[in-house]
Design an enzyme around this catalytic site. Structure first.
Site, PDB file in Angstrom:
ATOM      1  N   HIS A 110       0.907  -1.448  -0.303  1.00  0.00           N
ATOM      2  CA  HIS A 110       0.305  -0.195  -0.013  1.00  0.00           C
ATOM      3  C   HIS A 110       0.845   1.616   0.133  1.00  0.00           C
ATOM      4  O   HIS A 110       1.231   1.986   0.989  1.00  0.00           O
ATOM      5  CB  HIS A 110      -0.960  -0.451   0.912  1.00  0.00           C
ATOM      6  CG  HIS A 110      -1.984  -1.074   1.154  1.00  0.00           C
ATOM      7  ND1 HIS A 110      -1.794  -2.661   1.896  1.00  0.00           N
ATOM      8  CD2 HIS A 110      -3.524  -1.015   0.756  1.00  0.00           C
ATOM      9  CE1 HIS A 110      -3.341  -3.488   1.205  1.00  0.00           C
ATOM     10  NE2 HIS A 110      -3.733  -1.865   1.333  1.00  0.00           N
ATOM     11  N   TRP A 121      -4.670   5.574  -0.690  1.00  0.00           N
ATOM     12  CA  TRP A 121      -5.708   6.663  -0.839  1.00  0.00           C
ATOM     13  C   TRP A 121      -6.014   7.860  -0.966  1.00  0.00           C
ATOM     14  O   TRP A 121      -7.102   7.945  -1.224  1.00  0.00           O
ATOM     15  CB  TRP A 121      -6.859   5.725   1.007  1.00  0.00           C
ATOM     16  CG  TRP A 121      -6.797   4.768   0.939  1.00  0.00           C
ATOM     17  CD1 TRP A 121      -7.646   3.619   0.579  1.00  0.00           C
ATOM     18  CD2 TRP A 121      -6.034   3.837   2.113  1.00  0.00           C
ATOM     19  NE1 TRP A 121      -7.629   2.224   1.196  1.00  0.00           N
ATOM     20  CE2 TRP A 121      -6.285   2.739   1.684  1.00  0.00           C
ATOM     21  CE3 TRP A 121      -5.082   4.088   2.394  1.00  0.00           C
ATOM     22  CZ2 TRP A 121      -5.337   1.238   2.113  1.00  0.00           C
ATOM     23  CZ3 TRP A 121      -3.941   3.409   3.014  1.00  0.00           C
ATOM     24  CH2 TRP A 121      -4.361   2.125   3.441  1.00  0.00           C
ATOM     25  N   GLU A 172      -6.568  -4.886  -6.429  1.00  0.00           N
ATOM     26  CA  GLU A 172      -8.026  -3.816  -6.181  1.00  0.00           C
ATOM     27  C   GLU A 172      -7.246  -2.934  -7.565  1.00  0.00           C
ATOM     28  O   GLU A 172      -8.478  -1.897  -7.067  1.00  0.00           O
ATOM     29  CB  GLU A 172      -8.512  -3.692  -4.671  1.00  0.00           C
ATOM     30  CG  GLU A 172      -8.075  -5.277  -3.397  1.00  0.00           C
ATOM     31  CD  GLU A 172      -8.593  -4.288  -3.120  1.00  0.00           C
ATOM     32  OE1 GLU A 172      -8.974  -3.638  -2.192  1.00  0.00           O
ATOM     33  OE2 GLU A 172      -8.651  -5.467  -1.603  1.00  0.00           O
ATOM     34  N   TYR A 243     -14.819  -9.471  -0.087  1.00  0.00           N
ATOM     35  CA  TYR A 243     -14.874  -9.423   1.329  1.00  0.00           C
ATOM     36  C   TYR A 243     -16.618  -9.606   1.534  1.00  0.00           C
ATOM     37  O   TYR A 243     -17.738  -9.035   0.535  1.00  0.00           O
ATOM     38  CB  TYR A 243     -14.379  -8.561   2.016  1.00  0.00           C
ATOM     39  CG  TYR A 243     -13.475  -8.572   2.279  1.00  0.00           C
ATOM     40  CD1 TYR A 243     -12.634  -8.503   3.329  1.00  0.00           C
ATOM     41  CD2 TYR A 243     -11.912  -7.589   1.138  1.00  0.00           C
ATOM     42  CE1 TYR A 243     -11.478  -9.000   3.143  1.00  0.00           C
ATOM     43  CE2 TYR A 243     -10.867  -7.856   1.200  1.00  0.00           C
ATOM     44  CZ  TYR A 243     -10.355  -8.564   2.660  1.00  0.00           C
ATOM     45  OH  TYR A 243      -9.230  -8.469   2.870  1.00  0.00           O
ATOM     46  N   GLU A 278      -7.400 -11.523  -1.143  1.00  0.00           N
ATOM     47  CA  GLU A 278      -7.897 -11.633   0.121  1.00  0.00           C
ATOM     48  C   GLU A 278      -9.119 -12.565   0.463  1.00  0.00           C
ATOM     49  O   GLU A 278     -10.100 -12.337  -1.420  1.00  0.00           O
ATOM     50  CB  GLU A 278      -7.935 -10.483   0.429  1.00  0.00           C
ATOM     51  CG  GLU A 278      -6.398  -9.543  -0.068  1.00  0.00           C
ATOM     52  CD  GLU A 278      -6.701  -7.873   0.607  1.00  0.00           C
ATOM     53  OE1 GLU A 278      -7.401  -7.547   0.926  1.00  0.00           O
ATOM     54  OE2 GLU A 278      -5.566  -7.556   0.100  1.00  0.00           O
ATOM     55  N   TRP A 309      -8.273 -11.873   6.100  1.00  0.00           N
ATOM     56  CA  TRP A 309      -7.380 -10.651   6.055  1.00  0.00           C
ATOM     57  C   TRP A 309      -6.619 -10.964   7.788  1.00  0.00           C
ATOM     58  O   TRP A 309      -7.206 -11.797   8.606  1.00  0.00           O
ATOM     59  CB  TRP A 309      -8.462  -9.949   5.573  1.00  0.00           C
ATOM     60  CG  TRP A 309      -7.378  -7.534   5.989  1.00  0.00           C
ATOM     61  CD1 TRP A 309      -7.264  -7.302   6.297  1.00  0.00           C
ATOM     62  CD2 TRP A 309      -6.130  -8.119   4.789  1.00  0.00           C
ATOM     63  NE1 TRP A 309      -6.841  -6.439   5.241  1.00  0.00           N
ATOM     64  CE2 TRP A 309      -5.464  -6.526   5.048  1.00  0.00           C
ATOM     65  CE3 TRP A 309      -5.223  -8.932   4.030  1.00  0.00           C
ATOM     66  CZ2 TRP A 309      -4.853  -6.056   3.905  1.00  0.00           C
ATOM     67  CZ3 TRP A 309      -4.140  -8.633   3.068  1.00  0.00           C
ATOM     68  CH2 TRP A 309      -3.882  -7.290   3.571  1.00  0.00           C
TER      69      TRP A 309
END
Length: 357
Positions: A110, A121, A172, A243, A278, A309
């Site tokens: 990340h 982000w 992602e 998820y 994930e 996760w």
């Protein structure tokens, strides 16, 4: 379904022998069971942190996970700890411990926004273009890759060999929450960035202990999945993240099954190793979730491994976060039942020689 033929060579033709053996083992395991993984498993869990030998998975079923996920975020800032607070020095030790007993390592990143200096982000327009060759931040990005390379080269086994890692950059990428997301760059820019990153690590930094994983978030169809795929010459493993966000287990089973059917086809066509990169259902509100939802959704599909996760535990805002059971957690008996089914492989069924030799 994936062909039973073993693809002899990963995309890095100079891959180390241990990395080659891992690549071949991951293909073989498609017909033996699904390797169960957990993010940050050895570093912390619910109500504990940095206790040697601890693992929520191990406390729940008596065996460590087969796959261990880790994170490089903030290594680009020369930070001591990663984005989840784990010291990089401890992470290295945990990776070495898992590797020596035959565990498999996967690492995500990340990374901060190199254009603004803010977090991953921060979806500032033009960030991806800025770090490609000719872009104003290309040199900055290269310096960050240098730091990643230094860490990867520091992961060594007891004989001095470099530990193999499944590296999954820009995960992602079909979502919009990261600066590399689909709303913030063109497909061509994303493809160029993935290829450039791999080229730099392999050909400039001489990193040859990596298998490269491409993964999206949930996707509507194969067209969406393929839109930003960098090409067969750049990918070893293909997967997606998913998820469960509400109590509709039936919908989750349907959605994961639909995407796994597409992944089955994509992996077979492109001769890649499929994985669930994930997954999770925070706090696991359904005590029978593991057998009636998760395992049910995977039934009839082939993936080499799944990565649950992290068990972050209690957070500053008073909430709690965990995605796999721990001793005494309500879904622990069902998790044990799932392990006994034989569908999944944990660390107790692996060894160094089986995976890496």
């Amino acid at each position: 379904m994936v062909s039973t033929k073993i693809y002899a060579q990963p995309v890095d033709i100079a891959a180390t022998k241990e990395t080659l053996h891992l690549y071949q083992f991951l293909q073989k395991t498609l017909y033996l069971g699904i390797l169960f993984g957990h993010q940050d498993d050895l570093a912390y869990g619910v109500n504990w942190k940095y206790v040697d030998g601890n693992s929520d998975v191990q406390s729940a079923v008596g065996a460590y996970p087969a796959v261990y996920g880790w994170e490089l975020g903030r290594i680009e800032n020369d930070a001591t700890n990663n984005i989840d607070g784990v010291p990089f020095a401890k992470m290295r030790q945990y990776i070495q411990t898992a590797y020596e007993r035959g565990g498999i390592i996967t690492i995500s990143w990340h990374l901060n926004n190199p254009l603004t200096g803010k977090t991953a982000w921060d979806p500032f327009p033009g960030t991806v273009a800025s770090i490609l060759p000719g872009g104003e931040k290309n040199a900055v990005y290269n310096s960050w890759l240098d730091k990643v390379a230094n860490f990867l080269q520091s992961l060594t086994g007891k004989y001095g060999e470099v530990i193999p890692v499944i590296f999954r950059p820009f995960h992602e990428l079909n979502g919009n929450w990261f600066w590399w997301g689909k709303a913030h760059c063109t497909p061509d820019e994303m493809i160029r960035l993935y290829r450039y990153t791999e080229h730099y690590l392999k050909d400039v930094k001489n990193i040859h202990n990596l298998l490269y994983a491409f993964n999206t978030d949930q996707f509507a169809n194969l067209n969406e999945y393929e839109e930003r795929y960098p090409g067969n010459a750049f990918v070893d493993i293909v997967g997606f993240d998913i998820y469960q966000r509400d109590n509709s287990g039936k919908a989750f089973v349907h959605n994961i099954g639909r995407m796994l059917t597409d992944l089955d086809a994509f992996a077979a066509t492109h001769k890649k190793i499929p994985a669930l990169t994930e997954f999770g259902f925070n706090e696991i509100p359904d005590k029978n979730w593991w057998t009636t939802v998760f395992a049910a959704g995977l039934k009839g599909h082939q993936v080499a491994y799944v990565l649950g996760w992290r068990n972050a535990g209690a957070k500053a805002d008073g909430s709690i976060e965990y995605y796999v059971p721990f001793q005494g957690e309500a879904s622990q008996p069902d998790f044990q039942k799932m392990k006994k089914s034989g569908l999944f492989i944990f660390q107790d069924k692996l060894s160094f020689s089986k995976v890496y030799q």
